[in-house]
Design an enzyme around this catalytic site. Structure first.
Site, PDB file in Angstrom:
ATOM      1  N   ALA A  90      34.469  13.466 -15.501  1.00  0.00           N
ATOM      2  CA  ALA A  90      33.771  13.580 -14.218  1.00  0.00           C
ATOM      3  C   ALA A  90      33.483  12.234 -13.544  1.00  0.00           C
ATOM      4  O   ALA A  90      33.946  11.977 -12.425  1.00  0.00           O
ATOM      5  CB  ALA A  90      32.466  14.352 -14.411  1.00  0.00           C
TER       6      ALA A  90
ATOM      7  N   GLU B  39      42.372   7.331 -20.291  1.00  0.00           N
ATOM      8  CA  GLU B  39      41.713   8.495 -20.913  1.00  0.00           C
ATOM      9  C   GLU B  39      42.313   8.678 -22.302  1.00  0.00           C
ATOM     10  O   GLU B  39      43.524   8.844 -22.440  1.00  0.00           O
ATOM     11  CB  GLU B  39      41.917   9.734 -20.038  1.00  0.00           C
ATOM     12  CG  GLU B  39      41.588  11.062 -20.704  1.00  0.00           C
ATOM     13  CD  GLU B  39      40.174  11.140 -21.284  1.00  0.00           C
ATOM     14  OE1 GLU B  39      39.215  10.716 -20.577  1.00  0.00           O
ATOM     15  OE2 GLU B  39      40.022  11.608 -22.437  1.00  0.00           O
TER      16      GLU B  39
ATOM     17  N   SER C  88      39.030  15.307 -15.747  1.00  0.00           N
ATOM     18  CA  SER C  88      38.219  16.028 -14.761  1.00  0.00           C
ATOM     19  C   SER C  88      37.995  17.488 -15.130  1.00  0.00           C
ATOM     20  O   SER C  88      38.268  18.385 -14.354  1.00  0.00           O
ATOM     21  CB  SER C  88      38.901  15.965 -13.381  1.00  0.00           C
ATOM     22  OG  SER C  88      39.131  14.632 -13.018  1.00  0.00           O
TER      23      SER C  88
ATOM     24  N   CYS D 228      30.657  21.577 -19.458  1.00  0.00           N
ATOM     25  CA  CYS D 228      29.584  22.586 -19.400  1.00  0.00           C
ATOM     26  C   CYS D 228      30.147  23.998 -19.424  1.00  0.00           C
ATOM     27  O   CYS D 228      29.433  24.952 -19.709  1.00  0.00           O
ATOM     28  CB  CYS D 228      28.760  22.446 -18.131  1.00  0.00           C
ATOM     29  SG  CYS D 228      28.454  20.762 -17.638  1.00  0.00           S
TER      30      CYS D 228
ATOM     31  N   VAL E 269      40.719   2.704 -24.650  1.00  0.00           N
ATOM     32  CA  VAL E 269      40.314   1.304 -24.529  1.00  0.00           C
ATOM     33  C   VAL E 269      39.550   0.945 -25.795  1.00  0.00           C
ATOM     34  O   VAL E 269      38.612   1.641 -26.193  1.00  0.00           O
ATOM     35  CB  VAL E 269      39.467   1.074 -23.272  1.00  0.00           C
ATOM     36  CG1 VAL E 269      38.882  -0.336 -23.267  1.00  0.00           C
ATOM     37  CG2 VAL E 269      40.325   1.297 -22.029  1.00  0.00           C
TER      38      VAL E 269
ATOM     39  N   ASP F 133      27.460  10.398 -18.762  1.00  0.00           N
ATOM     40  CA  ASP F 133      26.770  10.625 -20.028  1.00  0.00           C
ATOM     41  C   ASP F 133      26.563   9.360 -20.851  1.00  0.00           C
ATOM     42  O   ASP F 133      25.868   9.399 -21.868  1.00  0.00           O
ATOM     43  CB  ASP F 133      27.565  11.630 -20.888  1.00  0.00           C
ATOM     44  CG  ASP F 133      27.599  13.017 -20.275  1.00  0.00           C
ATOM     45  OD1 ASP F 133      27.025  13.209 -19.182  1.00  0.00           O
ATOM     46  OD2 ASP F 133      28.198  13.915 -20.898  1.00  0.00           O
TER      47      ASP F 133
END
Lengths: 460, 460
Positions: free
Chosen positions: B13, B37, B43, B47, B84, B289
Site C-alpha cells: 500500500a 518488492e 498493492s 486486511c 533490499v 506499518d
C-alpha cells in the site's frame, strides 16, 4: 410556598420531553405542570408513520413512546383532546377548549412552553377534501389511510410530493401492492438534494417500479359520483388514482402564537434565543416543528420539522424551565431517508443554498462503494461535496447509495459543526475494515477530490 | 537534465501509493522510480485475507488492487522477488538481492521511501514451525492456510490471539466447518477495548459457537509423528488442533532501517515528521506499518498497522517526493471489526490509555439500538464513552453491537479530531430516520450520560 405553574401546549415530542425533563428537575411541590394536547395521542413518532402504513411496524402503539397515563403517573396534569385556542401573554393565561365536552376555560401560567408542531401543506385545490385523499401527519391520519387502503376500489396510488414523506409513502404503498405514481413539482425528486443527486433517486425509484413525474403541478383532484377520488389532474396530464397521499411538506403551526403577537421568522416559525426562549419573552419557550432554527452553515434561520430536533428542544427547554441550563446552538441540516433499499442523505448546503447566502464554492462528486470493492454485498455509492472557494471549508455533503450510505453523512455533519476544511477531512481517521468501508472511505475520496477542486479554482 | 531517482522499498500500500502519486506529479523525464518488492504481489489488501480464507471473497486476485504489470505500465521500474538487504544512507544507495537469481547489486537513490510494513509476532515456542501452524500476514500465508484447511485431518482449529485478526480468523474457520477455540492471553478478547466491552465480545463469540479461553498463555505447539500440529499447550490446558492460526499481532519491520541507523521510536517503528520524512533525513520518507504515528488524543506516538493509514501515508509521501505538499497530522486510533454479525468499534483512548498519559476521566456506558426501537431489525448496541474530568473533552468511544454499530464510531473520530466536549456532542445534528437511528442516536445518548458524569465528578 406556592408551586409555580408550567403550562405546555402540545403533547408530542417537544412538549412532553420538556414537561418530563422539568419534572425530573423539580418535584410537584415546586412546579405544577399542566399540558394540553388536542389529539388522541402523546409522545409518538410521526416519522414512523410511513413504516406503520407500510406494515413494517405492526402496531400503531409501537410508535407511542409514552402514553398519557405514563405522563400522568409522573405528576403531569395532561389534558387530552383539549385545544388551546388563545394565549393571553400579558395576562399569563391560556384559554382551552375541551373537545369532548365543548367546555372552555382559562388556565394561568408562570412559564409557558409552545410546542404546537407543524401542519401539512394542503393546497387549496378542488377535490382536496374528497374521500381517498390523505395526509400522513398524525396517527389519526395514518389510521384513516390504512382504512382506505383496505377498501380501495383499485390498486392505483398517486403520491403528491417527492420529498421525504412522499418517497417513504411511495415505498409503503408499493408494499401494499399499489401501482405508485409520484407527482413532483420540481425538476427531480428529493428537492433537499441538488438536482444531479435527485436524478439518482429518480433512476432508482424507476428501478423499483415507482413512476415519478417531474415538473407536475397538481391542478385538481377528480372525484366520482360517490365523492371518492378517481384521479389527479396536473398541468398536462390526468393520473388515475384509487388513493391519493399528500406528502407536500409541512409548515410551522403558529396560528396561536401569531395571534398572541409572538415573533415569527421568515419561514413562519417562532423565533427563539439559544435557550429556546421566545425572543422578547422571559417566561415563554418554544421548540420543535413550530420554531425556526439557526442553520450554522448558512448563518440564517430555517424551518426543519424533524423529530430529533424536537426531542433535543424539549430536553433543553425542560432543563431551562426547571432552573437548569441548556442551549441549542443550531443545526447543519442533516437528513437521512430511504426508499426500499436506496439510502439518501444530505447535510449542510445545496448549491442553491450556498448561492443564496453569497458563498462561492466548488463541488466534487465521486462514486465508490460502502464496503471494500471485493467484499460481498459491496454496493455503489455517490457522494457529492461542496467546499467554499479559497478557504476550502466544507459546506455540504449529499449521498445516494445503498447499504451503509446514509449514516456516513454523520461524518460530514460533525465536520461541518467543527468548521473543518475539506483538506482537514482528508486526514480523518475513519473506521476501516473490508466489511465496512473501502480502504479510502467514500467521504475521504470525495474530500480529496474537493481539495483538488478548491486548489484548481484558486489558481484559475 | 538527468532525472532524479526515487527508490521505494516495499511494493504494497504505502510503497506503491507513493510511487504512483509521485509518478502522477512528475513524468519519467524528471523522476525515475525503482521499486523493490521481495514477495510475489503488489498493492494488495492484507486486511482482506481473513475474508478470502473464509470464502466470502472468492479469489486471491480480488484482493490485489494493482498488479506489477499495471505499475510497470506507469513507468515504474518494479522489481519483484527482489529484497533490499542494506540501506547505505551516506552513500545514497541500497543493496538488492534478486531472490530468483541470487544476484545482488547496488542501486543509487536521490530520494528513498521505506515501506517495509510489519511482520507478525511469532513467539519463540517449541513447535511454532510445525506443519499446520499458519500466520495470515501475506497472500502467500493465506494460500498456505487454505491448502492446509483442505487437507486438515480433523476439524478442530485453535486461533492464538483474540485481537482483530484472531476474531476475524475465528469467523473464517467457523465458515470452513471447524470447531474453533480462541486462546487469549488477556482478561477478555479484543484488548483494544476496555475489558467491560471486551466481555460483550466474549459473550457474543460464545453465542456464535466460538470458544474463547482467556488468560491462556501458550507454552508449546505439540506435533505428531508426521511433524504436523496436534495440539496447543497453555499454562493450564492442552487444546487439540488440526490447524493453528497465529493472530497475535504485528510489529514494525524495521530491521533494515535500524541497521542503517535510522531513528526508531518506543514501539519499534520509524520516526517521521508531519510530512512523513524520516526524522533527521531530508531525502528519506517512511510510512505505513513500519512507522509510528502520532496519537492526537494521547499526545504520543503509537504503532498501528492499518491499511487506511498506509494508503494515506503513501499518498502524502508521493506528493512530497514529487515536489507537492501533504502532511499526516496523526490518528485518533479508530478501528472497526466484526465477528459474524457482531460489530466492534473503538476510537480514542481506553481507560488504561488515558491513565497512562495522566488524564483523569469519567465514563458513561449506555445501551440503545441502531434503528428506532419499533423498526424491524432493530438490534441492541452498547456505547461506552470516556470524557476528561472537568473539561468534558471527549477522550474515546467503544461500540459493540450489530447492524450499523461499527461505523457510528466515525462520529466520535471526527469529534475527537475537532477536540469537542461531550456537551458539544449532545447538540450534534446526526442523521435521523427510523430505519437508521432512534430519535436520539446512541452516540448522543452516550454523550448525554457522559455530560452528567462530568458534572457529577466536578461537584464531588
Amino acid at each position: 410556598m406556592t408551586a409555580e405553574r408550567l403550562v405546555v401546549i402540545g403533547g408530542d415530542a417537544t412538549g412532553m420531553s420538556a414537561a418530563s425533563q422539568a419534572r425530573r428537575v423539580k418535584g410537584p411541590e415546586e412546579l405544577s405542570i399542566v399540558a394540553f394536547e388536542r389529539g388522541h395521542f402523546t409522545s409518538y413518532s410521526a416519522c414512523g408513520i410511513p413504516y406503520w402504513v407500510s406494515g413494517d411496524v405492526a402496531e400503531r402503539d409501537d410508535l407511542i413512546a409514552r402514553s398519557p397515563e405514563e405522563h400522568r403517573a409522573r405528576a403531569i396534569d395532561l389534558r387530552m383532546r383539549t385545544e388551546v385556542t388563545e394565549i393571553d401573554v400579558a395576562g399569563q393565561r391560556v384559554r382551552a377548549l375541551d373537545r369532548e365536552s365543548g367546555e372552555t376555560y382559562w388556565t394561568g401560567f408562570d412559564k409557558l412552553v409552545i410546542a404546537t408542531g407543524a401542519r401539512p401543506v394542503r393546497p387549496a385545490l378542488p377535490g382536496m377534501d374528497a374521500a381517498g385523499v390523505h395526509g400522513v401527519q398524525t396517527l389519526d391520519d395514518g389510521q384513516a389511510l390504512l382504512d382506505t387502503l383496505d377498501r380501495a376500489p383499485g390498486r392505483r396510488a398517486v403520491v403528491v410530493g417527492a420529498g421525504y414523506i412522499g418517497v417513504e409513502m411511495a415505498e409503503a404503498l408499493l408494499k401494499h401492492g399499489f401501482q405508485v405514481t409520484v407527482l413532483n413539482r420540481g425538476e427531480q425528486p428529493m428537492a433537499t438534494l441538488d438536482p444531479d443527486m435527485g436524478r439518482l433517486v429518480h433512476d432508482a425509484m424507476d428501478g423499483l417500479g415507482i413512476t415519478t413525474v417531474n415538473r407536475a403541478e397538481v391542478t385538481k383532484i377528480l372525484t366520482g359520483a360517490d365523492g371518492r377520488v378517481t384521479a389527479v389532474a396536473t398541468n398536462d396530464a390526468t393520473h388515475p388514482a384509487d388513493v391519493v397521499v399528500l406528502g407536500i411538506g409541512v409548515e410551522p403551526e403558529t396560528t396561536l402564537a401569531r395571534a398572541a403577537g409572538l415573533p415569527v421568522g421568515p419561514h413562519g416559525g417562532l423565533l427563539t434565543d439559544l435557550s429556546m426562549r421566545v425572543v422578547g419573552h422571559d417566561n415563554i419557550w418554544a421548540g420543535g416543528d413550530c420554531v425556526e432554527v439557526l442553520d450554522l452553515v448558512a448563518g440564517r434561520t430555517r424551518h426543519i420539522a424533524l423529530g430529533t430536533h424536537a426531542n433535543k428542544h424539549g430536553q433543553i427547554i425542560g432543563a431551562n424551565v426547571g432552573g437548569g441550563y441548556g442551549t441549542f446552538p443550531g443545526v447543519v441540516g442533516t437528513a437521512v431517508s430511504k426508499v426500499c433499499d436506496l439510502e439518501i442523505a444530505r447535510t449542510g448546503l445545496r448549491e442553491k443554498d450556498a448561492r443564496a447566502v453569497g458563498l462561492r464554492f466548488v463541488t466534487a462528486t465521486i462514486e465508490s462503494t460502502g464496503r471494500a470493492g471485493y467484499y460481498p454485498g459491496a454496493q455503489p455509492m455517490t457522494v457529492k461535496m461542496l467546499a467554499e472557494y479559497r478557504t476550502g471549508r466544507l459546506l455540504g455533503v449529499q449521498i445516494v447509495g445503498r447499504d451503509g450510505a446514509a449514516k456516513r453523512v454523520d461524518i460530514a455533519a460533525v465536520a461541518l459543526t467543527a468548521g473543518m476544511t475539506v483538506e482537514q477531512m482528508t486526514a480523518l481517521d475513519l473506521g476501516y475494515a473490508p466489511p465496512f468501508s473501502p480502504v479510502w472511505d467514500p467521504v475521504l475520496v470525495a474530500a480529496r477530490k474537493a481539495v483538488t477542486a478548491v486548489r484548481r479554482a484558486g489558481t484559475a
